[in-house]
Design a protein around this motif. Structure first.
Motif, mmCIF file in Angstrom:
data_model
loop_
_atom_site.group_PDB
_atom_site.id
_atom_site.type_symbol
_atom_site.label_atom_id
_atom_site.label_comp_id
_atom_site.label_asym_id
_atom_site.label_seq_id
_atom_site.Cartn_x
_atom_site.Cartn_y
_atom_site.Cartn_z
ATOM 1 N N ASP A 66 -3.085 -5.877 17.703
ATOM 2 C CA ASP A 66 -3.171 -4.862 16.646
ATOM 3 C C ASP A 66 -1.931 -3.976 16.621
ATOM 4 O OD1 ASP A 66 -5.627 -5.754 15.779
ATOM 5 O OD2 ASP A 66 -6.782 -4.310 16.961
ATOM 6 N N ASN A 119 -7.628 -3.668 4.151
ATOM 7 C CA ASN A 119 -7.892 -4.428 5.370
ATOM 8 C C ASN A 119 -7.785 -5.928 5.111
ATOM 9 O OD1 ASN A 119 -8.394 -2.194 7.025
ATOM 10 N ND2 ASN A 119 -10.527 -2.081 6.349
ATOM 11 N N ASP A 121 -9.635 -8.312 5.828
ATOM 12 C CA ASP A 121 -10.890 -8.972 5.466
ATOM 13 C C ASP A 121 -11.426 -8.498 4.111
ATOM 14 O OD1 ASP A 121 -11.535 -6.422 6.203
ATOM 15 O OD2 ASP A 121 -13.174 -6.966 7.550
ATOM 16 N N ASP A 122 -10.653 -7.678 3.422
ATOM 17 C CA ASP A 122 -11.093 -7.125 2.130
ATOM 18 C C ASP A 122 -10.362 -7.853 1.000
ATOM 19 O OD1 ASP A 122 -11.963 -5.673 -0.002
ATOM 20 O OD2 ASP A 122 -11.118 -3.747 0.655
ATOM 21 N N THR A 149 -0.011 -1.720 2.723
ATOM 22 C CA THR A 149 -0.822 -2.772 3.333
ATOM 23 C C THR A 149 0.045 -3.740 4.114
ATOM 24 O OG1 THR A 149 -2.490 -2.633 1.596
ATOM 25 C CG2 THR A 149 -2.374 -4.704 2.828
ATOM 26 N N HIS A 153 -0.444 -4.086 8.143
ATOM 27 C CA HIS A 153 -1.111 -5.292 8.636
ATOM 28 C C HIS A 153 -0.203 -6.515 8.703
ATOM 29 C CE1 HIS A 153 -4.903 -3.215 8.602
ATOM 30 N NE2 HIS A 153 -4.822 -2.970 7.307
#
Length: 359
Positions: A66, A119, A121-122, A149, A153
């Motif tokens: 992460d 995110n 997963d979104d 974003t 990520h």
């Protein structure tokens, strides 16, 4: 101002803000890494050396991923799951800032929108941001949020591509990461319509970036094949002039070909896979830079091998396994038959176990 490149163990010790398990895992990975920051490590090894459960080790590794301090790549050997390859990433924040500067040079305002990153997963959130960015002509809040974003990520989402790119180009992972993140931004704009229509926009984005990186690597390979020290290769193909240059030996140079026989023999003799890889890489590095006459002595005196728990006796036997004995009574790993190779590997493993028993 003088730039100082820290060793990987020193770099790991300098990282701040990590949980105890993540910090312990990072320091152990750093102690096993080659000069490029790569290591092949078993989860069981990390659990034992950090005195933590496997579940706790996995949590520590997730924290490191992460934070974009490591990239973990799954491996297979003979069709079976094998220990993962870990890549340490120096200065991921530098890569992010470099990408931010590049996007801002393209007219994207990155910092003014506070809606937060989408995110991974979104998928619906990413779709909505893309629609907004396209409708506004890639200015305004939609483009800004997509940029945020990517910066938040992207290092984890596209980290494996950056590692592959770094290996192919022979550059640092940090530099490769900045290039891959920039490509990801350009691919988001080029593939926005496909991403919006897709059931999983994140997957389409990842695939588009993967293809773009592959195309760039292919173009780079073609360029390199067309150039020599004398310039562009003529049709008859003039050979390269000069020497071979400095020989580099690391994990990636040794994961294919006959060297794998050495790793297999050591594991069959009862040595942990992690130690077999880390120790064999170090032995190969020593052998590549000293004469055969001095290789055994240098291995016995090597501080890196000692830090892995390899005694001078085991180090000498390990060098014999790789390059053969000084007098030629034991063949090197390339020339030895399977029986001889396993016999010498057993000598190495026995010497290592004797050291562990004394400790």
């Amino acid at each position: 101002m003088v730039d100082v490149v820290l060793s990987w163990p020193a770099w790991a010790r300098a990282q701040r803000g990590l949980g105890a398990s993540a910090r312990a895992c990072l320091r152990e990975l750093a102690s096993l890494a080659d000069d490029r920051g790569a290591a092949i490590v078993e989860i069981s090894w990390l659990a034992e050396t950090t005195d933590r459960s496997r579940r706790t080790v996995w949590r520590g590794l997730a924290e490191l991923e992460d934070r974009a301090l490591i990239v973990r790549e799954g491996r297979r050997e003979a069709g079976h799951r094998a220990p993962s390859r870990f890549q340490l990433v120096r200065d991921p924040a530098v890569a992010v800032e470099r990408t931010r500067d590049r996007m801002q040079s393209l007219g994207v305002v990155v910092d003014v929108f506070t809606g937060g990153a989408v995110n991974p997963d979104d998928n619906e959130g990413l779709r909505a941001v893309l629609v907004e960015a396209c409708q506004a002509g890639w200015v305004g809040q939609g483009a800004s949020r997509l940029a945020v974003t990517l910066l938040e990520h992207g290092p984890k989402q596209f980290g494996r591509l950056a590692v592959r790119q770094a290996r192919f180009e022979g550059e640092t992972v940090s530099n490769a990461l900045a290039d891959v993140l920039t490509l990801a931004w350009l691919e988001a704009r080029a593939s926005a319509a496909s991403m919006i229509r897709a059931r999983r926009p994140w997957a389409v984005w990842s695939r588009a970036v993967e293809c773009a990186v592959a195309e760039e690597s292919l173009a780079s390979l073609e360029d390199r094949n067309a150039v020599t020290t004398a310039g562009v290769v003529p049709e008859e193909g003039v050979p390269l002039a000069g020497g071979a240059g400095e020989l580099y030996v690391g994990i990636d140079e040794l994961t294919t070909g006959p060297f794998v026989r050495v790793i297999d023999a050591l594991r069959d003799a009862g040595m942990p896979s992690t130690l077999a890889w880390a120790g064999s890489v170090r032995i190969a590095q020593i052998a590549a830079h000293v004469s055969v006459a001095n290789a055994h002595t240098m291995a016995a005196r090597d501080a890196t091998l000692a830090s892995l728990g390899v005694s001078p006796t085991a180090a000498r036997a390990w060098m014999t396994l790789l390059v053969g004995s000084r007098r030629g009574t034991v063949a090197n790993a390339l020339d030895a038959d399977q029986k001889s190779l396993h016999e010498q590997a057993a000598v190495v493993a026995s010497a290592w176990r004797n050291t562990m028993l004394i400790a």
